[in-house]
Design a protein around this motif. Structure first.
Motif, PDB file in Angstrom:
ATOM      1  N   PRO A 121     -18.270  -0.249   3.584  1.00 11.41           N
ATOM      2  CA  PRO A 121     -18.903   0.129   2.316  1.00 11.41           C
ATOM      3  C   PRO A 121     -18.893   1.621   1.989  1.00 11.41           C
ATOM      4  O   PRO A 121     -18.928   1.991   0.821  1.00 11.41           O
ATOM      5  N   ASP A 122     -18.826   2.484   3.012  1.00 13.79           N
ATOM      6  CA  ASP A 122     -18.956   3.915   2.690  1.00 13.79           C
ATOM      7  C   ASP A 122     -17.675   4.535   2.106  1.00 13.79           C
ATOM      8  O   ASP A 122     -17.694   5.662   1.625  1.00 13.79           O
ATOM      9  N   TRP A 123     -16.565   3.787   2.122  1.00 19.04           N
ATOM     10  CA  TRP A 123     -15.341   4.318   1.503  1.00 19.04           C
ATOM     11  C   TRP A 123     -15.426   4.007   0.018  1.00 19.04           C
ATOM     12  O   TRP A 123     -15.230   2.877  -0.402  1.00 19.04           O
ATOM     13  N   ARG A 124     -15.697   5.026  -0.765  1.00 22.82           N
ATOM     14  CA  ARG A 124     -16.079   4.776  -2.165  1.00 22.82           C
ATOM     15  C   ARG A 124     -14.901   4.664  -3.107  1.00 22.82           C
ATOM     16  O   ARG A 124     -14.905   3.891  -4.049  1.00 22.82           O
ATOM     17  N   ARG A 125     -13.911   5.469  -2.916  1.00 22.87           N
ATOM     18  CA  ARG A 125     -12.791   5.488  -3.866  1.00 22.87           C
ATOM     19  C   ARG A 125     -11.515   5.937  -3.146  1.00 22.87           C
ATOM     20  O   ARG A 125     -11.552   6.347  -1.989  1.00 22.87           O
ATOM     21  N   ALA A 126     -10.447   5.898  -3.897  1.00 18.70           N
ATOM     22  CA  ALA A 126      -9.166   6.337  -3.326  1.00 18.70           C
ATOM     23  C   ALA A 126      -8.266   6.824  -4.449  1.00 18.70           C
ATOM     24  O   ALA A 126      -8.467   6.491  -5.624  1.00 18.70           O
ATOM     25  N   LEU A 127      -7.286   7.634  -4.061  1.00 16.50           N
ATOM     26  CA  LEU A 127      -6.217   8.002  -4.984  1.00 16.50           C
ATOM     27  C   LEU A 127      -5.015   7.164  -4.569  1.00 16.50           C
ATOM     28  O   LEU A 127      -4.628   7.182  -3.394  1.00 16.50           O
ATOM     29  N   PHE A 128      -4.463   6.415  -5.511  1.00 19.34           N
ATOM     30  CA  PHE A 128      -3.337   5.537  -5.184  1.00 19.34           C
ATOM     31  C   PHE A 128      -2.034   6.220  -5.578  1.00 19.34           C
ATOM     32  O   PHE A 128      -1.903   6.726  -6.704  1.00 19.34           O
ATOM     33  N   GLU A 129      -1.104   6.264  -4.632  1.00 21.13           N
ATOM     34  CA  GLU A 129       0.210   6.860  -4.897  1.00 21.13           C
ATOM     35  C   GLU A 129       1.224   5.725  -4.856  1.00 21.13           C
ATOM     36  O   GLU A 129       1.653   5.307  -3.778  1.00 21.13           O
TER      37      GLU A 129
END
Ligand SMILES: Cc1cc2nc3c(=O)[nH]c(=O)nc-3n(C[C@H](O)[C@H](O)[C@H](O)COP(=O)(O)OP(=O)(O)OC[C@H]3O[C@@H](n4cnc5c(N)ncnc54)[C@H](O)[C@@H]3O)c2cc1C
Length: 363
Positions: A121-129
């Motif tokens: 749960p603590d991984w909130r967001r990501a940048l997708f390449e």
């Protein structure tokens, strides 16, 4: 005594790709210390292509390599070397900043849960390449060696450069099996041994530093992993990608100073990799299927070095490819070949200033 125009020391991707670009025009020999080319870093990579990797100057070489890797000329290979995968740069806080020319989009938590089921749960967001892809490294390396031979290049394995001396415009080289060679140009494509080879040629080293990186193939209690995106921590503490249906390739992103050697993984680095992995996803770890380590070699500014040494006549550097030597190899080889042959560069690299990578910056 065998005479050559160019003698390339090292048959990894660096030596093979540059060799393939010049062999039609110069009588060229690749000398490889091991019994097979590709035994060291080239055979141990994580095998991915990532536009944003290594900063803006490395990205120029990577982006200029994409077309060749995707759809190489028919005479080089009848199929491409890339398989699209995409990369998620995961964060608990701030998104990473990537070079502006790299295509990205932000992925918020709900989509993240779909892309990586079981993400904690603590991984909130990501940048997708989306451009990230797997590279078929073995096929690419073999294609370069084949192209090199077809263009007239020779390969000798099982004996390395022992010592070389420059006199009257030529290098006299003695190999570890005592055979003798002569050449106008030595190309130093010796990977982790680049400084060692320079010293054996009485050339001042550039402080190319080998650093160990560990890879672990883990079997986990979860299926459907093969096509998972590459997942990396934006803080640079791990990455993993699907390998088989129930296995991943995982790295703790370690970077441990090392002497040039046949690198092997340390237990502590494998344990660290698993510990970090378990903090990202809830997939039960079943066993380590295999692990390996290799050396990534960096110049002091972490850019690769391509060009003639300004002090040592006839000594050409092709070194310091760090963690991007496979994905940059097509463009780097074309750029380096234009410098070595003093010719106009191929159109694919015409916009890249070779001075950025010249060894002059250290002399
Ligand atoms: C774990 C890991 C993951 C990686 N992941 C990626 C990735 O995903 N994508 C990517 O693009 N890159 C990746 N890399 C980096 C990439 O593997 C390297 O940049 C690249 O392989 C370097 O190629 P090279 O030809 O310079 O070195 P090498 O493949 O090491 O070749 C150098 C050769 O020189 C030979 N040699 C040394 N001394 C002598 C001598 N005296 N005489 C003759 N021969 C000699 C050696 O035997 C060796 O075969 C990774 C590397 C590692 C270790």
């Amino acid at each position: 005594m065998s005479n050559f125009d160019v003698i390339i020391i090292g048959g990894g991707i660096g030596g093979a790709s540059l060799g393939a670009e010049i062999a039609a025009q110069r009588r060229t020999l690749i000398v490889e210390a091991e019994d097979v080319c590709g035994y060291h870093s080239t055979g141990r990579s994580a095998a991915f292509y990532l536009d944003s990797y290594g900063g803006p100057d490395v990205a120029k070489l990577t982006l200029a390599s994409r077309k060749f890797l995707d759809s190489p000329p028919a005479e080089f290979s009848d199929r491409g070397f890339l398989r699209q995968r995409g990369d998620l740069h995961l964060t608990r806080g701030v998104l990473p900043e990537l070079p502006s020319e790299v295509e990205t989009r932000v992925v918020e938590r709900p989509e993240l849960e779909q892309l990586v089921p079981g993400i904690r749960p603590d991984w909130r967001r990501a940048l997708f390449e989306p451009g990230c892809a797997d590279i078929d490294v073995a096929a690419l390396h073999a294609a370069y060696l084949r192209a090199f031979r077809e263009a007239g290049g020779e390969i000798r394995t099982g004996a390395g450069l022992e010592v070389a001396e420059h006199s009257n415009g030529r290098w006299q080289i003695i190999l570890s099996n005592d055979s003798r060679l002569s050449g106008t140009v030595i190309v130093n494509a010796a990977g982790a041994w680049a400084d060692n080879v320079a010293k054996r040629c009485s050339v001042e080293p550039l402080r190319i530093a080998p650093k160990r990186r560990t890879m672990v193939q883990l079997r986990v209690g979860r299926t459907g992993l093969r096509d998972l995106p590459l997942v990396d921590g934006a803080d640079g503490s791990f990455y993993f990608k699907g390998e088989g249906d129930r296995s991943v390739w995982l790295s703790p992103h370690d970077e441990v100073d090392s002497d040039p050697c046949d690198a092997a993984p340390e237990e502590i680095d494998i344990a660290t990799a698993i510990d970090r992995f378990e903090k990202v996803v809830d997939w039960p770890v079943e066993r380590v299927e295999r692990s390996w380590a290799g050396l990534r070699s960096f110049a002091p500014d972490r850019l690769p070095v391509y060009g003639y040494d300004p002090v040592a006549e006839g000594f050409f550097w092709c070194a310091g490819q760090g963690g991007f030597g496979i994905q940059t190899s097509p463009a780097a080889a074309k750029l380096a070949a234009s410098v070595l042959l003093a010719e106009e560069p191929d159109a694919s690299v015409a916009g890249i200033n070779p001075q950025i990578f010249s060894p002059r910056r250290f002399r």
